[in-house]
Design a protein around this motif. Structure first.
Motif, PDB file in Angstrom:
ATOM      1  N   ALA A   1       0.638  -1.171   0.164  1.00 19.58           N
ATOM      2  CA  ALA A   1       0.024  -0.092  -0.112  1.00 19.58           C
ATOM      3  C   ALA A   1       0.914   1.237  -0.093  1.00 19.58           C
ATOM      4  O   ALA A   1       1.986   1.261   0.744  1.00 19.58           O
ATOM      5  CB  ALA A   1      -1.035   0.144   1.235  1.00 19.58           C
ATOM      6  N   GLY A   2       0.500   2.288  -0.895  1.00 16.94           N
ATOM      7  CA  GLY A   2       1.299   3.564  -1.104  1.00 16.94           C
ATOM      8  C   GLY A   2       2.364   3.301  -2.118  1.00 16.94           C
ATOM      9  O   GLY A   2       2.899   4.434  -2.249  1.00 16.94           O
TER      10      GLY A   2
ATOM     11  N   GLU B   1      -7.943  -1.532  -1.662  1.00 12.07           N
ATOM     12  CA  GLU B   1      -9.085  -1.628  -2.590  1.00 12.07           C
ATOM     13  C   GLU B   1      -8.784  -1.650  -3.950  1.00 12.07           C
ATOM     14  O   GLU B   1      -9.851  -1.811  -4.764  1.00 12.07           O
ATOM     15  CB  GLU B   1     -10.265  -0.742  -2.075  1.00 12.07           C
ATOM     16  N   ASP B   2      -7.647  -1.360  -4.310  1.00  9.00           N
ATOM     17  CA  ASP B   2      -7.162  -1.441  -5.563  1.00  9.00           C
ATOM     18  C   ASP B   2      -6.899  -2.576  -6.095  1.00  9.00           C
ATOM     19  O   ASP B   2      -6.840  -2.920  -7.515  1.00  9.00           O
ATOM     20  CB  ASP B   2      -6.003  -0.417  -5.898  1.00  9.00           C
ATOM     21  N   THR B   3      -6.784  -3.586  -5.288  1.00  7.62           N
ATOM     22  CA  THR B   3      -6.524  -5.134  -5.613  1.00  7.62           C
ATOM     23  C   THR B   3      -7.708  -5.654  -6.585  1.00  7.62           C
ATOM     24  O   THR B   3      -8.851  -5.482  -6.348  1.00  7.62           O
ATOM     25  CB  THR B   3      -6.487  -5.913  -4.372  1.00  7.62           C
ATOM     26  N   ALA B   4      -7.377  -5.904  -7.648  1.00  6.02           N
ATOM     27  CA  ALA B   4      -8.284  -6.325  -8.787  1.00  6.02           C
ATOM     28  C   ALA B   4      -7.440  -7.165 -10.047  1.00  6.02           C
ATOM     29  O   ALA B   4      -6.336  -6.993 -10.085  1.00  6.02           O
ATOM     30  CB  ALA B   4      -8.949  -5.346  -9.048  1.00  6.02           C
ATOM     31  N   VAL B   5      -8.135  -7.609 -10.860  1.00 11.09           N
ATOM     32  CA  VAL B   5      -7.778  -8.053 -12.076  1.00 11.09           C
ATOM     33  C   VAL B   5      -8.052  -6.824 -13.003  1.00 11.09           C
ATOM     34  O   VAL B   5      -9.105  -6.452 -12.944  1.00 11.09           O
ATOM     35  CB  VAL B   5      -8.180  -9.450 -12.611  1.00 11.09           C
ATOM     36  N   TYR B   6      -7.103  -6.298 -13.407  1.00  5.04           N
ATOM     37  CA  TYR B   6      -7.012  -5.182 -14.390  1.00  5.04           C
ATOM     38  C   TYR B   6      -6.997  -5.617 -15.929  1.00  5.04           C
ATOM     39  O   TYR B   6      -6.054  -6.389 -16.319  1.00  5.04           O
ATOM     40  CB  TYR B   6      -5.799  -4.290 -14.215  1.00  5.04           C
TER      41      TYR B   6
END
Length: 121
Positions: free
Chosen positions: A14-15, A87-92
């Motif tokens: 994070a960051g 919360e940016d954790t995702a498949v992009y």
């Protein structure tokens, strides 16, 4: 057939920052829109950022932290992600709206296979 290949995902604290790339190849006459979507665990796919004819737009959740850019000569779109949050954790997923030939005015939408971004605490 048009292919979109993403790269640059990974694990980051994070960051931290990551830069995603997406290169389009195949039968391409022109591309108008290129963009990024993401799908987090248990969530629906959502728009992150989009670039059309020099204009850009962002989801409110990433404004001021993410920047979309394009290299039209390389049919490539980038997503610079700074100040990453859990919360940016995702498949992009990369997407592109492609005109495949000079003999058609039709644009077709294509998607990449996705790249995982995981933000840890």
């Amino acid at each position: 057939q048009v292919q979109l290949v993403e790269s640059g995902g990974g694990l980051v604290q994070a960051g931290g920052s990551l830069r995603l790339s997406c290169a389009a190849s195949g039968g391409i006459f022109s591309i108008n829109t290129m963009g990024w979507y993401r799908q987090g665990p248990g969530k629906q796919r959502e728009l992150v950022a989009i670039s059309t004819s020099g204009n850009t737009d962002y989801a409110d959740s990433v404004k001021g932290r993410f920047t979309i850019s394009r290299d039209n000569a390389k049919n490539t779109v980038y997503l610079q992600m700074n100040s990453l949050k859990l919360e940016d954790t995702a498949v992009y997923y990369c997407t592109a709206n492609v005109r495949e030939s000079h003999i058609t005015t039709r644009y077709s939408n294509y998607w990449g296979q996705g790249t995982q971004v995981t933000v840890s605490s």
